[in-house]
Design an enzyme around this catalytic site. Sequence first.
Site, short mmCIF file in Angstrom:
data_model
loop_
_atom_site.label_atom_id
_atom_site.label_comp_id
_atom_site.label_asym_id
_atom_site.label_seq_id
_atom_site.Cartn_x
_atom_site.Cartn_y
_atom_site.Cartn_z
CD GLU A 76 7.45 2.13 -4.20
OE1 GLU A 76 8.65 1.99 -3.88
OE2 GLU A 76 6.60 2.61 -3.44
CB CYS A 114 10.04 9.03 -3.82
SG CYS A 114 8.61 8.69 -2.86
#
Length: 252
Positions: free
Chosen positions: A167, A133
């Site tokens: 990601e 994140c």
Amino acid sequence: MGAHEIEPWYFSPYPVEFSDADMVFVCEFCLSYFAEEKSFSRHRAKCQLFHPPGNEIYRDQDISFFEIDGRRQRTWCRNLCLLSKLFLDHKTLYYDVDPFLFYCMTYRDAYGHHLVGYFSKEKESAEGYNVACILTLPQYQRKGYGQLIIAFSYELSRREGKLGSPEKPLSDLGLLGYRAYWQRTIVDLLMGDNGEPRKEANVEELGALSAMTTNDVLHTLQNLNMLRYSVCLFSFFTHIYYACSAQHYCRC
Ligand code: ACO
Ligand code: ZN
């Protein structure tokens, strides 16, 4: 939070008693949260934290990065995840922070190190992700900090001798931020050290220099419209040409 009043963007699972609160008061150093100003002020008067609770691993003037282990600083990292969920739609990490490291960027003044943004990173990523994140707090967005945080994540990968990628899926803002970083990085590399554009480049080499995966390098070149595909007459492999000015170069 600190000197800022921030409108949240998305749901975050703060305790249910917070759902009726007009305002949530967040201590900018320990990230504890309070529904009432009185209890928040009491906390602020005795809070002893003035920087994220980890090792300061980088400092340049008033900008620092701290590395925080999710297992050692569980409460602080959970508080960070709750806070960042307010600005992230699709990420679900709040509770199990143990497998992650958190790299927090701060700026320093007389009061302490103020959190600007961060990225989390799995200690072991099977997919080779170098960021789980990433967030710049809204009060600091569009000032170039996101580019610095992304650059930091790639610098860590380079030092690990690995290629990295964030990601998936990326948020809309994540994609804009990463595209801007990838394009700037690749164009800088193609320009070479002396400002003379390089006549030839190899996708693997660009990846190794930038710690970007070959896939991200290729997509970036594609977005910049710098790829020409052609079948070389001397071999039956498809070669990648990159166009610089009007000329096309083949590596074979
Ligand atoms: N609109 C258009 N372009 C934008 C915007 C925007 N709102 N925000 C960033 N960009 C692009 C621009 O090209 C910008 O360069 P410019 O300002 O010179 O035009 C470039 O990105 C870099 O902007 P920064 O100021 O460096 O980025 P910022 O500090 O704002 O951080 C980030 C970018 C981290 C994505 C931020 O928008 C954010 O925290 N968003 C909310 C959380 C989020 O979506 N995170 C990514 C999730 S995906 C993942 O975590 C792997
Ligand atoms: Zn505090």
